[in-house]
Scaffold this motif. Structure first.
Motif, PDB file in Angstrom:
ATOM      1  N   SER A 416      -9.240   6.466 -10.091  1.00  0.00           N
ATOM      2  CA  SER A 416      -9.496   6.487  -8.789  1.00  0.00           C
ATOM      3  C   SER A 416      -8.939   5.286  -7.817  1.00  0.00           C
ATOM      4  O   SER A 416      -8.880   4.154  -8.496  1.00  0.00           O
ATOM      5  N   GLY A 417      -9.097   5.504  -6.607  1.00  0.00           N
ATOM      6  CA  GLY A 417      -8.387   4.378  -5.673  1.00  0.00           C
ATOM      7  C   GLY A 417      -6.999   4.582  -5.589  1.00  0.00           C
ATOM      8  O   GLY A 417      -6.449   5.288  -6.501  1.00  0.00           O
ATOM      9  N   ASP A 418      -6.424   3.574  -4.857  1.00  0.00           N
ATOM     10  CA  ASP A 418      -4.917   3.612  -4.907  1.00  0.00           C
ATOM     11  C   ASP A 418      -4.248   2.480  -5.883  1.00  0.00           C
ATOM     12  O   ASP A 418      -4.747   1.647  -6.270  1.00  0.00           O
ATOM     13  N   PRO A 419      -3.684   3.499  -6.576  1.00  0.00           N
ATOM     14  CA  PRO A 419      -3.249   2.490  -8.002  1.00  0.00           C
ATOM     15  C   PRO A 419      -2.396   1.385  -7.529  1.00  0.00           C
ATOM     16  O   PRO A 419      -1.834   0.476  -8.392  1.00  0.00           O
ATOM     17  N   ALA A 420      -1.652   1.294  -6.195  1.00  0.00           N
ATOM     18  CA  ALA A 420      -0.952   0.197  -5.944  1.00  0.00           C
ATOM     19  C   ALA A 420      -1.864  -1.059  -5.424  1.00  0.00           C
ATOM     20  O   ALA A 420      -1.349  -2.158  -5.860  1.00  0.00           O
ATOM     21  N   LEU A 421      -3.036  -0.889  -5.272  1.00  0.00           N
ATOM     22  CA  LEU A 421      -3.769  -2.055  -5.091  1.00  0.00           C
ATOM     23  C   LEU A 421      -4.747  -2.341  -6.505  1.00  0.00           C
ATOM     24  O   LEU A 421      -5.041  -3.525  -6.572  1.00  0.00           O
ATOM     25  N   ARG A 422      -4.685  -1.321  -7.430  1.00  0.00           N
ATOM     26  CA  ARG A 422      -5.327  -1.701  -8.711  1.00  0.00           C
ATOM     27  C   ARG A 422      -4.364  -2.568  -9.440  1.00  0.00           C
ATOM     28  O   ARG A 422      -4.863  -3.504 -10.271  1.00  0.00           O
ATOM     29  N   GLY A 423      -3.167  -2.181  -9.761  1.00  0.00           N
ATOM     30  CA  GLY A 423      -2.149  -3.055 -10.117  1.00  0.00           C
ATOM     31  C   GLY A 423      -2.241  -2.607 -11.687  1.00  0.00           C
ATOM     32  O   GLY A 423      -1.594  -3.563 -12.460  1.00  0.00           O
ATOM     33  N   ASP A 424      -2.822  -1.505 -12.272  1.00  0.00           N
ATOM     34  CA  ASP A 424      -2.980  -1.612 -13.490  1.00  0.00           C
ATOM     35  C   ASP A 424      -2.271  -0.179 -14.221  1.00  0.00           C
ATOM     36  O   ASP A 424      -2.457   0.336 -15.248  1.00  0.00           O
ATOM     37  N   GLN A 425      -1.627   0.338 -13.227  1.00  0.00           N
ATOM     38  CA  GLN A 425      -0.984   1.969 -13.619  1.00  0.00           C
ATOM     39  C   GLN A 425       0.633   1.664 -13.733  1.00  0.00           C
ATOM     40  O   GLN A 425       0.923   1.026 -12.647  1.00  0.00           O
ATOM     41  N   PRO A 426       1.086   2.368 -14.385  1.00  0.00           N
ATOM     42  CA  PRO A 426       3.067   2.400 -14.473  1.00  0.00           C
ATOM     43  C   PRO A 426       3.137   3.165 -13.226  1.00  0.00           C
ATOM     44  O   PRO A 426       2.522   4.289 -12.978  1.00  0.00           O
ATOM     45  N   GLY A 427       4.212   2.472 -12.581  1.00  0.00           N
ATOM     46  CA  GLY A 427       4.963   3.335 -11.735  1.00  0.00           C
ATOM     47  C   GLY A 427       5.973   4.549 -12.167  1.00  0.00           C
ATOM     48  O   GLY A 427       6.672   4.164 -13.351  1.00  0.00           O
ATOM     49  N   LEU A 428       6.219   5.512 -11.582  1.00  0.00           N
ATOM     50  CA  LEU A 428       7.098   6.319 -11.749  1.00  0.00           C
ATOM     51  C   LEU A 428       8.597   5.693 -11.501  1.00  0.00           C
ATOM     52  O   LEU A 428       8.763   4.697 -10.768  1.00  0.00           O
ATOM     53  N   PRO A 429       9.697   6.499 -11.910  1.00  0.00           N
ATOM     54  CA  PRO A 429      11.099   5.885 -11.534  1.00  0.00           C
ATOM     55  C   PRO A 429      11.251   5.824  -9.970  1.00  0.00           C
ATOM     56  O   PRO A 429      10.856   6.458  -9.307  1.00  0.00           O
ATOM     57  N   GLY A 430      11.981   4.543  -9.899  1.00  0.00           N
ATOM     58  CA  GLY A 430      11.682   4.293  -8.433  1.00  0.00           C
ATOM     59  C   GLY A 430      13.216   4.601  -7.699  1.00  0.00           C
ATOM     60  O   GLY A 430      13.430   4.593  -6.638  1.00  0.00           O
ATOM     61  N   SER A 431      14.093   5.263  -8.382  1.00  0.00           N
ATOM     62  CA  SER A 431      15.507   5.689  -8.071  1.00  0.00           C
ATOM     63  C   SER A 431      15.908   6.929  -8.810  1.00  0.00           C
ATOM     64  O   SER A 431      15.431   7.243  -9.835  1.00  0.00           O
ATOM     65  N   LEU A 432      17.004   7.602  -8.388  1.00  0.00           N
ATOM     66  CA  LEU A 432      17.430   8.677  -9.064  1.00  0.00           C
ATOM     67  C   LEU A 432      18.007   8.492 -10.233  1.00  0.00           C
ATOM     68  O   LEU A 432      17.964   8.943 -11.243  1.00  0.00           O
ATOM     69  N   THR A 433      18.592   6.865 -10.230  1.00  0.00           N
ATOM     70  CA  THR A 433      19.152   6.658 -11.649  1.00  0.00           C
ATOM     71  C   THR A 433      18.322   6.320 -12.582  1.00  0.00           C
ATOM     72  O   THR A 433      18.517   6.779 -13.840  1.00  0.00           O
ATOM     73  N   ALA A 434      17.173   5.714 -12.304  1.00  0.00           N
ATOM     74  CA  ALA A 434      16.062   5.292 -13.333  1.00  0.00           C
ATOM     75  C   ALA A 434      15.420   7.050 -13.906  1.00  0.00           C
ATOM     76  O   ALA A 434      15.280   6.984 -15.116  1.00  0.00           O
ATOM     77  N   ALA A 435      15.465   7.926 -12.983  1.00  0.00           N
ATOM     78  CA  ALA A 435      14.838   9.196 -13.461  1.00  0.00           C
ATOM     79  C   ALA A 435      15.836   9.945 -14.084  1.00  0.00           C
ATOM     80  O   ALA A 435      15.437  10.642 -15.001  1.00  0.00           O
ATOM     81  N   LEU A 436      17.324   9.728 -13.871  1.00  0.00           N
ATOM     82  CA  LEU A 436      18.287  10.449 -14.603  1.00  0.00           C
ATOM     83  C   LEU A 436      18.191   9.704 -16.233  1.00  0.00           C
ATOM     84  O   LEU A 436      18.394  10.653 -17.249  1.00  0.00           O
TER      85      LEU A 436
END
Length: 484
Positions: A416-436
């Protein structure tokens, strides 16, 4: 989630479609239903239709087309229409890369229209539309047909688990006055009102009315339409269908909006971003699982009432999300949209009604007991919708297979809440390179897609990474906002 009903031309006063949305089944083969095709062509001619656009979506997410005169539709259904397979390795700028199985000038395919989806286009008088299945010259299914991939995954869900998926896309777009601007110019939007404001609807009442009218005339059931957050941005949601039908509708809705926009002196952009400093366009995918008329997303013992099978399916999707981004957020421009605190779903987590989670669960309500569903928020309209629904199905089926084998298939704790403010959730790939990189490591998607399609997707993603290497955010946005 209900199911879209599309009116057959024989039932419609003006002749809008020649078939209702059908459950996933066998693909249309050359020679299929010749008498039926002749009858459909005759009805089109009576309705004033002169040409039928036959579309497929390539691995760059672009809708490609060949068209036939109305009196040649029966021939197209019987023998298909020729088209090179090289478009499976075209990039967003129409340059071409190559892959291990596909590439170069050799070879030919047959485009076979699906007569169950044949639709008279309200906003393009004199035209009809049908999606195609792609076949080899000898009539066998083409291994890299994205629509066939989606159909195969839906068939697996039914055969292996007795589960039918209902899916539906939200379509977001930005409307700009006149043509889209170049990299240096600012877009001119047709609205000045606030986000989600009634002022925007009033300013664009004729435009949005015509979008609704065109979709209704085509037998598309609209659930809602409204102004969105960004300047000139709108969203339309339609009733769900089977997975292949949902992808077909995503194409039809987009091209209908495009046609209506042009009639109003506007250009519609479905690209992930139009202005890289603003909020982008999503292409959110809703899904629910059904067996024997029961929604498996409700009435169970899992989180928020989902059944254990629903939980296992969603667990498989959540696990594969980093790799699925190569299908659902397939452009370098996608990562200008996929940013925290923009309701884009930039974190690999799920939650109840959490619009910052990549996977949002919508629980059943008393007024709509069948409405429980999950929403994938981290995807956009640069995606080939057939690849996306097929990939999501493959990931969910992997979760179901683990549950059937007795391995853990539970979802992690909801967020619940904004994961960016919680700081305890993994982010998804931040670029197509990382996703590939994640896509290349995914055995689930490699097995499901098969060698030719998997490798073609990988080649196109690598090609577009190289294409935009060193480009600024504004240059990437300008190069892609007119392509989708």
């Amino acid at each position: 989630m209900g199911t879209t009903r599309r009116t057959p031309v024989s039932e419609a006063a003006a002749g809008t479609t020649t078939g209702a949305a059908q459950p996933a089944g066998g693909c249309q083969e050359p020679g299929h239903g010749r008498e039926r095709a002749r009858a459909a062509a005759a009805r089109l001619a009576q309705a004033g239709v002169h040409g039928t656009a036959l579309t497929w979506v390539d691995n760059a997410g672009l809708t490609r087309v060949k068209a036939v005169p109305a009196d040649k539709l029966a021939q197209a259904a019987a023998t298909g229409v020729g088209m090179s397979p090289c478009f499976d390795v075209y990039l967003v700028d129409d340059s071409m890369t190559t892959s291990e199985y596909i590439g170069g000038p050799d070879g030919d395919l047959r485009l076979v229209p699906d007569l169950d989806r044949l639709t008279v286009l309200s906003a393009q008088p004199g035209w009809a539309w049908a999606p195609v299945d792609r076949h080899e010259q000898d009539g066998t299914p083409y291994a890299a047909c994205q629509r066939g991939f989606a159909r195969g995954m839906a068939a697996r869900a039914l055969a292996e688990h007795g589960i039918e998926l209902r899916m539906g896309f939200e379509t977001e777009w930005v409307a700009v006055r006149g043509p889209l601007p170049d990299a240096e110019a600012e877009p001119a939007y047709p609205t000045t009102g606030p986000a989600y404001g009634m002022a925007r609807l009033v300013e664009n009442a004729d435009y949005l009315r015509d979008v609704l009218a065109a979709l209704s005339a085509q037998g598309v059931e609209v659930l809602q339409i409204h102004p969105e957050y960004a300047a000139g941005q709108f969203e339309v949601s339609v009733a769900p269908s089977d997975p292949v039908g949902a992808a077909d509708l995503a194409v039809l809705v987009r091209e209908t909006v495009r046609a209506v926009s042009l009639r109003h002196g506007l250009t519609a952009s479905f690209a992930p971003v139009v202005d890289p400093a603003g909020v982008g366009n999503g292409g959110h995918l809703h899904l629910s699982l059904w067996r024997d008329g029961r929604n498996l997303c409700a009435g169970g013992e899992g989180p928020f009432g989902m059944t254990r099978e629903c939980e296992a399916f969603l667990g498989g999707v959540l696990r594969e999300l980093p790799a699925l981004l190569a299908l659902g957020a397939p452009s370098p421009a996608s990562y200008l949209r996929l940013r925290p605190s923009r309701w884009a779903g930039a974190f690999r987590c799920w939650g109840l009604e959490n619009r910052e989670a990549a996977l949002r669960f919508v629980a059943s309500r008393a007024a709509s007991p069948g409405g429980a569903n999950a929403e994938l928020k981290c995807v956009d309209a640069a995606a080939n919708p057939y690849l996306l629904v097929g990939g999501v199905l493959a990931a969910g089926l992997a979760g179901l297979a683990e549950a059937a084998a007795g391995r853990s298939a539970r979802l992690p704790a909801p967020v619940s809440g904004d994961p960016a403010l919680r700081g305890d959730q993994p982010g998804l790939p931040g670029s197509l390179t990382a996703a590939l990189e994640q896509f290349e490591r995914s055995e689930v998607l490699r097995e499901a897609l098969g060698g030719p399609l998997f490798d073609a997707v990988r080649a196109v993603r690598a090609g577009e990474i190289a294409l935009f290497e060193g480009a600024s955010e504004r240059e990437i946005a300008a190069a892609t906002r007119g392509r989708y």
